[in-house]
Scaffold this active site. Structure first.
Site, PDB file in Angstrom:
ATOM      1  N   ALA A 103      26.666  53.695 -38.222  1.00 50.15           N
ATOM      2  CA  ALA A 103      26.201  53.237 -36.834  1.00 50.15           C
ATOM      3  C   ALA A 103      26.999  53.925 -35.990  1.00 50.15           C
ATOM      4  CB  ALA A 103      25.949  51.869 -36.831  1.00 50.15           C
ATOM      5  N   LYS A 104      28.368  54.146 -36.189  1.00 50.26           N
ATOM      6  CA  LYS A 104      29.182  54.789 -35.299  1.00 50.26           C
ATOM      7  C   LYS A 104      29.398  54.154 -34.115  1.00 50.26           C
ATOM      8  CE  LYS A 104      28.899  59.290 -37.361  1.00 50.26           C
ATOM      9  NZ  LYS A 104      27.967  59.079 -38.526  1.00 50.26           N
ATOM     10  N   ARG A 105      29.232  52.650 -34.134  1.00 49.43           N
ATOM     11  CA  ARG A 105      29.260  51.894 -32.874  1.00 49.43           C
ATOM     12  C   ARG A 105      30.668  51.707 -32.321  1.00 49.43           C
ATOM     13  NH1 ARG A 105      24.348  52.882 -33.437  1.00 49.43           N
ATOM     14  NH2 ARG A 105      22.703  51.658 -33.422  1.00 49.43           N
TER      15      ARG A 105
END
Lengths: 267, 267
Positions: free
Chosen positions: B92-94
């Site tokens: 998700a690379k959040r």
């Protein structure tokens, strides 16, 4: 029309640089929307009704819509805001590589602008940057404590800190692609000023006025570009202004109008 | 059980460090799933059936599920992978601030691990880091060209590049919170080696083997920690291995098995 032109026209029409954040935290929604089929959409609709006259943009944060009903609520919200003539900036802080970034960028078919994270570099942002008429706000200096951890590091070359280098690169991207802005927190006014002097042409999105306690005067003075285009965001200070009463929508409208007036004193 | 322990047990049971990416690009789905109610879920189910014996984890990328039906497909996919005994790492690379990060972190109630972006600093990642038994893979050095833009910058202090500093900080977070890993691309084997020497204890997720052409040997040699725990991902090279034929699921199974064997030669 480019996004920055569209935003400039909206700022003039509404006489406002207020960005109203739409973060419908399910745990804080008023009772009278909790039984709606899509409570977040029911909440947002009434917030939009109450605040749209004072809003330059609406800024939903994607984190509050990350489930099946959430995306339905977001789509309805965006369409409704557009119906009121207000652009929508999706606060998504996205970035990814290659075909994945292209996939993320498809959301720009529905919203007018998006926030992105620079850590993965230019090619990860290209699918956003190359979309015509879409605004791209690059995270530069954030208002949280952790903004010091990496953004604030001094670089060996350039005589700059990392966030200053991000600002310079964003200005290059703006020259090449257009419609690029920066996200710069209001909690460090000196830095806000320094970044503004570095990139006079970029519109800033300045969060942190309101619940995060930033400086409204500095946010306006340095957040707007040469043409007076820029945004100062408040989320919880507006949408939950009347959290504990039945007149919560009216309270949100009052809070948005008050913020607009407070900011306009410095424009 | 901590996520890293769970992952170690799965790697041993499956005799595999293969991460199978589940990015069901709607434009590339086979005809025989396109009429399903949820085509992405129908596709993923058959991919999972064909590949689960060879998979240490499944890694869906959130970008491919960002709509109402997408989140339904993702939920079904995660439950099905769990039914096969395979952990799920959401790519998700959040990262976000305060209450928004807490909101994003709620997804960790459903998946076993997540990828995050370090640009916003430690407090933005804390809601992820503090979740018991959940893995957090911090983006460190990515395999795209833009990985040079910021990650590769030399810092004025520490005698390090930015991505090396991120690795060091991630090791500190791992000491404090546990279950922290890094995302390190396979396209720069020297850097992969240098990062491994710096943080011997962290598991890496190494994408870029397959479609992105990375070095499988280096990915295994440096991607696994002292205990042999780490992941090497392939997405399109597996799930679209049989894209142009009717036996696409079997082709995906073959591709996953072949990759497992190729990687196991270097373990």
């Amino acid at each position: 029309m480019s996004f920055v032109e569209e935003l400039g026209a909206r700022i003039e029409a509404a006489d406002s640089v207020v960005s109203v954040g739409l973060d419908p935290d399910m745990e804080r929604l008023p009772e009278d929307v909790q039984d709606a089929e899509l409570p977040r959409w029911a909440f947002n609709r009434r917030i939009i009704d109450a605040t749209h006259e004072h809003a330059a943009v609406f800024k939903p944060n994607a984190a509050f819509y990350e489930d099946s009903d959430g995306w339905r609520a977001l789509r309805e919200t965006v369409a409704y805001a557009h119906g009121k003539g207000v652009p929508v900036l999706l606060d998504a802080k996205r970035a990814d590589i290659g075909n994945t970034a292209r996939q993320y960028a498809e959301i720009l078919a529905h919203v007018d602008a998006i926030t992105v994270n620079p850590y993965l570099g230019e090619d990860a942002l290209q699918p956003f940057l190359t979309q015509d008429e879409a605004g791209v706000f690059v995270l530069c200096r954030t208002s949280n404590e952790g903004g010091m951890d990496f953004q604030h590091l001094e670089l060996a070359a350039y005589d700059r800190r990392l966030y200053e280098h991000v600002a310079e690169r964003a200005a290059e991207w703006n020259a090449q692609y257009g419609d690029v802005g920066l996200v710069v927190g209001a909690t460090a006014p000196d830095e806000l000023q320094a970044i503004r002097e570095r990139v006079p042409e970029l519109p800033f999105l300045v969060p942190g006025v309101g619940a995060q306690g930033g400086d409204a005067e500095a946010a306006v003075e340095y957040g707007l570009n040469d043409d007076g285009v820029g945004l100062v965001n408040s989320t919880r200070g507006v949408i939950f202004a009347g959290e504990h009463g039945s007149a919560w929508a009216a309270a949100a409208g009052d809070a948005a109008r008050t913020l607009r007036e407070r900011l306009n004193r410095h424009r």
